[in-house]
Design a protein around this motif. Structure first.
Motif, PDB file in Angstrom:
ATOM      1  N   TRP A  38       0.841  -1.207   0.000  1.00 10.45           N
ATOM      2  CA  TRP A  38       0.000   0.000   0.000  1.00 10.45           C
ATOM      3  C   TRP A  38       0.877   1.258   0.000  1.00 10.45           C
ATOM      4  CZ3 TRP A  38      -5.534  -0.153   1.484  1.00 10.45           C
ATOM      5  CH2 TRP A  38      -6.145   1.098   1.403  1.00 10.45           C
ATOM      6  N   ALA A  39       1.961   1.222   0.778  1.00  9.15           N
ATOM      7  CA  ALA A  39       2.854   2.379   0.835  1.00  9.15           C
ATOM      8  C   ALA A  39       3.513   2.629  -0.521  1.00  9.15           C
ATOM      9  CB  ALA A  39       3.913   2.168   1.915  1.00  9.15           C
ATOM     10  N   ILE A  40       3.959   1.568  -1.174  1.00 14.92           N
ATOM     11  CA  ILE A  40       4.568   1.728  -2.502  1.00 14.92           C
ATOM     12  C   ILE A  40       3.534   2.270  -3.481  1.00 14.92           C
ATOM     13  CG2 ILE A  40       5.520   0.463  -4.475  1.00 14.92           C
ATOM     14  CD1 ILE A  40       6.880  -1.399  -2.386  1.00 14.92           C
ATOM     15  N   TRP A  41       2.325   1.725  -3.430  1.00 18.02           N
ATOM     16  CA  TRP A  41       1.254   2.177  -4.327  1.00 18.02           C
ATOM     17  C   TRP A  41       0.922   3.655  -4.084  1.00 18.02           C
ATOM     18  CZ3 TRP A  41      -0.943   0.151  -8.508  1.00 18.02           C
ATOM     19  CH2 TRP A  41      -2.144   0.699  -8.966  1.00 18.02           C
ATOM     20  N   SER A  42       0.838   4.045  -2.827  1.00 19.80           N
ATOM     21  CA  SER A  42       0.519   5.442  -2.498  1.00 19.80           C
ATOM     22  C   SER A  42       1.617   6.394  -2.967  1.00 19.80           C
ATOM     23  CB  SER A  42       0.326   5.600  -0.988  1.00 19.80           C
ATOM     24  OG  SER A  42      -0.775   4.847  -0.557  1.00 19.80           O
ATOM     25  N   CYS A  43       2.871   6.005  -2.761  1.00 23.05           N
ATOM     26  CA  CYS A  43       3.988   6.838  -3.224  1.00 23.05           C
ATOM     27  C   CYS A  43       3.982   6.945  -4.742  1.00 23.05           C
ATOM     28  CB  CYS A  43       5.317   6.259  -2.736  1.00 23.05           C
ATOM     29  SG  CYS A  43       5.592   6.474  -0.972  1.00 23.05           S
ATOM     30  N   SER A  63       6.021   5.440   5.279  1.00 26.30           N
ATOM     31  CA  SER A  63       4.569   5.308   5.089  1.00 26.30           C
ATOM     32  C   SER A  63       4.092   3.941   5.560  1.00 26.30           C
ATOM     33  CB  SER A  63       4.203   5.499   3.618  1.00 26.30           C
ATOM     34  OG  SER A  63       4.446   6.809   3.214  1.00 26.30           O
ATOM     35  N   ALA A  64       4.866   2.892   5.231  1.00 28.17           N
ATOM     36  CA  ALA A  64       4.510   1.543   5.674  1.00 28.17           C
ATOM     37  C   ALA A  64       4.515   1.456   7.198  1.00 28.17           C
ATOM     38  CB  ALA A  64       5.465   0.511   5.076  1.00 28.17           C
ATOM     39  N   CYS A  65       5.486   2.089   7.832  1.00 26.47           N
ATOM     40  CA  CYS A  65       5.546   2.090   9.306  1.00 26.47           C
ATOM     41  C   CYS A  65       4.319   2.765   9.901  1.00 26.47           C
ATOM     42  CB  CYS A  65       6.809   2.805   9.786  1.00 26.47           C
ATOM     43  SG  CYS A  65       8.322   1.985   9.303  1.00 26.47           S
ATOM     44  N   ALA A  66       3.925   3.889   9.314  1.00 26.29           N
ATOM     45  CA  ALA A  66       2.741   4.596   9.803  1.00 26.29           C
ATOM     46  C   ALA A  66       1.495   3.731   9.637  1.00 26.29           C
ATOM     47  CB  ALA A  66       2.572   5.913   9.055  1.00 26.29           C
ATOM     48  N   LEU A  67       1.391   3.036   8.512  1.00 29.78           N
ATOM     49  CA  LEU A  67       0.240   2.154   8.300  1.00 29.78           C
ATOM     50  C   LEU A  67       0.214   1.027   9.318  1.00 29.78           C
ATOM     51  CD1 LEU A  67       0.299   1.950   4.401  1.00 29.78           C
ATOM     52  CD2 LEU A  67      -1.547   2.913   5.795  1.00 29.78           C
ATOM     53  N   LEU A  68       1.369   0.426   9.589  1.00 37.35           N
ATOM     54  CA  LEU A  68       1.424  -0.657  10.582  1.00 37.35           C
ATOM     55  C   LEU A  68       0.973  -0.163  11.953  1.00 37.35           C
ATOM     56  CD1 LEU A  68       4.779  -2.423   9.670  1.00 37.35           C
ATOM     57  CD2 LEU A  68       2.474  -3.344   9.406  1.00 37.35           C
ATOM     58  N   CYS A  69       1.459   0.983  12.353  1.00 41.39           N
ATOM     59  CA  CYS A  69       1.070   1.520  13.665  1.00 41.39           C
ATOM     60  C   CYS A  69      -0.418   1.865  13.701  1.00 41.39           C
ATOM     61  CB  CYS A  69       1.918   2.736  14.008  1.00 41.39           C
ATOM     62  SG  CYS A  69       3.646   2.305  14.341  1.00 41.39           S
ATOM     63  N   TYR A  70      -0.947   2.379  12.617  1.00 43.17           N
ATOM     64  CA  TYR A  70      -2.370   2.716  12.545  1.00 43.17           C
ATOM     65  C   TYR A  70      -3.223   1.452  12.566  1.00 43.17           C
ATOM     66  CZ  TYR A  70      -6.748   4.688  10.824  1.00 43.17           C
ATOM     67  OH  TYR A  70      -8.050   5.042  10.684  1.00 43.17           O
ATOM     68  N   TRP A  71      -2.851   0.472  11.761  1.00 42.75           N
ATOM     69  CA  TRP A  71      -3.621  -0.771  11.686  1.00 42.75           C
ATOM     70  C   TRP A  71      -3.526  -1.600  12.961  1.00 42.75           C
ATOM     71  CZ3 TRP A  71      -1.682  -2.374   6.164  1.00 42.75           C
ATOM     72  CH2 TRP A  71      -2.302  -1.565   5.220  1.00 42.75           C
ATOM     73  N   LEU A  83       2.746  -5.332  17.044  1.00 45.46           N
ATOM     74  CA  LEU A  83       2.775  -4.737  15.705  1.00 45.46           C
ATOM     75  C   LEU A  83       3.297  -3.303  15.762  1.00 45.46           C
ATOM     76  CD1 LEU A  83       2.231  -5.214  12.735  1.00 45.46           C
ATOM     77  CD2 LEU A  83      -0.106  -4.419  13.089  1.00 45.46           C
ATOM     78  N   ARG A  84       2.883  -2.540  16.753  1.00 40.16           N
ATOM     79  CA  ARG A  84       3.397  -1.169  16.909  1.00 40.16           C
ATOM     80  C   ARG A  84       4.906  -1.184  17.131  1.00 40.16           C
ATOM     81  NH1 ARG A  84      -1.281  -0.332  20.004  1.00 40.16           N
ATOM     82  NH2 ARG A  84      -2.796   0.874  18.806  1.00 40.16           N
ATOM     83  N   THR A  85       5.366  -2.109  17.978  1.00 37.10           N
ATOM     84  CA  THR A  85       6.802  -2.227  18.234  1.00 37.10           C
ATOM     85  C   THR A  85       7.545  -2.574  16.950  1.00 37.10           C
ATOM     86  OG1 THR A  85       6.394  -2.934  20.514  1.00 37.10           O
ATOM     87  CG2 THR A  85       8.547  -3.460  19.575  1.00 37.10           C
ATOM     88  N   GLY A  86       6.994  -3.482  16.161  1.00 39.59           N
ATOM     89  CA  GLY A  86       7.613  -3.839  14.884  1.00 39.59           C
ATOM     90  C   GLY A  86       7.675  -2.658  13.932  1.00 39.59           C
ATOM     91  N   GLY A  87       6.600  -1.888  13.872  1.00 37.27           N
ATOM     92  CA  GLY A  87       6.581  -0.695  13.030  1.00 37.27           C
ATOM     93  C   GLY A  87       7.618   0.322  13.469  1.00 37.27           C
ATOM     94  N   GLU A  88       7.758   0.485  14.766  1.00 38.39           N
ATOM     95  CA  GLU A  88       8.754   1.424  15.304  1.00 38.39           C
ATOM     96  C   GLU A  88      10.175   0.935  15.027  1.00 38.39           C
ATOM     97  OE1 GLU A  88       8.342   4.473  16.555  1.00 38.39           O
ATOM     98  OE2 GLU A  88       6.204   4.256  16.145  1.00 38.39           O
ATOM     99  N   LEU A  89      10.404  -0.378  15.152  1.00 35.72           N
ATOM    100  CA  LEU A  89      11.730  -0.925  14.855  1.00 35.72           C
ATOM    101  C   LEU A  89      12.082  -0.741  13.387  1.00 35.72           C
ATOM    102  CD1 LEU A  89      11.716  -4.241  16.929  1.00 35.72           C
ATOM    103  CD2 LEU A  89      13.137  -2.226  17.312  1.00 35.72           C
ATOM    104  N   LEU A  90      11.117  -0.972  12.516  1.00 37.36           N
ATOM    105  CA  LEU A  90      11.342  -0.769  11.089  1.00 37.36           C
ATOM    106  C   LEU A  90      11.659   0.697  10.801  1.00 37.36           C
ATOM    107  CD1 LEU A  90      11.387  -1.932   8.239  1.00 37.36           C
ATOM    108  CD2 LEU A  90       8.911  -1.589   8.138  1.00 37.36           C
ATOM    109  N   LYS A  91      10.943   1.596  11.449  1.00 35.43           N
ATOM    110  CA  LYS A  91      11.190   3.030  11.272  1.00 35.43           C
ATOM    111  C   LYS A  91      12.580   3.408  11.768  1.00 35.43           C
ATOM    112  CE  LYS A  91       9.452   6.189  13.904  1.00 35.43           C
ATOM    113  NZ  LYS A  91       8.566   7.047  14.662  1.00 35.43           N
TER     114      LYS A  91
END
Length: 111
Positions: A38-43, A63-71, A83-91
């Motif tokens: 989704w992040a690649i598509w949006s960009c 963008s992918a990190c933000a989506l993971l934290c939101y979802w 999932l939030r922790t994973g998104g933060e680690l990726l960021k």
């Protein structure tokens, strides 16, 4: 960022990649793959239709990190925290890699 040179060519290989490199996270594979796609598509849409150039390819990862934290808000409480922790680690990894590339670019002129 993912510490591997092996990149999947299709959806099934992406699931296999997740299984090999992110063991025990079966619950999160679909959300992670969906967030990246989704992040690649949006960009891509922003660049193609809105004519807003990317400042860095890292914009897609952030963008992918933000989506993971939101979802994460749609998951069970313990899974949401993971999932939030994973998104933060990726960021954090993307931020570090971005700084390394910027330093290399300034020092050698390429990254």
């Amino acid at each position: 960022m993912f510490a591997t040179e092996q990149c999947p060519d299709n959806l099934w290989e992406a699931y296999v990649w997740c299984y090999v490199f992110l063991p025990g996270g079966d619950v999160f594979y679909t959300a992670g793959i969906a967030a990246i796609c989704w992040a690649i598509w949006s960009c891509r849409n922003r660049v193609t239709f809105e004519h807003i150039p990317l400042k860095s390819p890292f914009e897609c990862i952030f963008s992918a990190c933000a989506l993971l934290c939101y979802w994460a808000g749609m998951m069970k409480q313990e899974d949401a925290a993971t999932l939030r922790t994973g998104g933060e680690l990726l960021k954090d990894n993307a931020s570090r890699l971005m700084r390394i590339c910027a330093t290399a670019y300034q020092d050698e002129g390429a990254c």
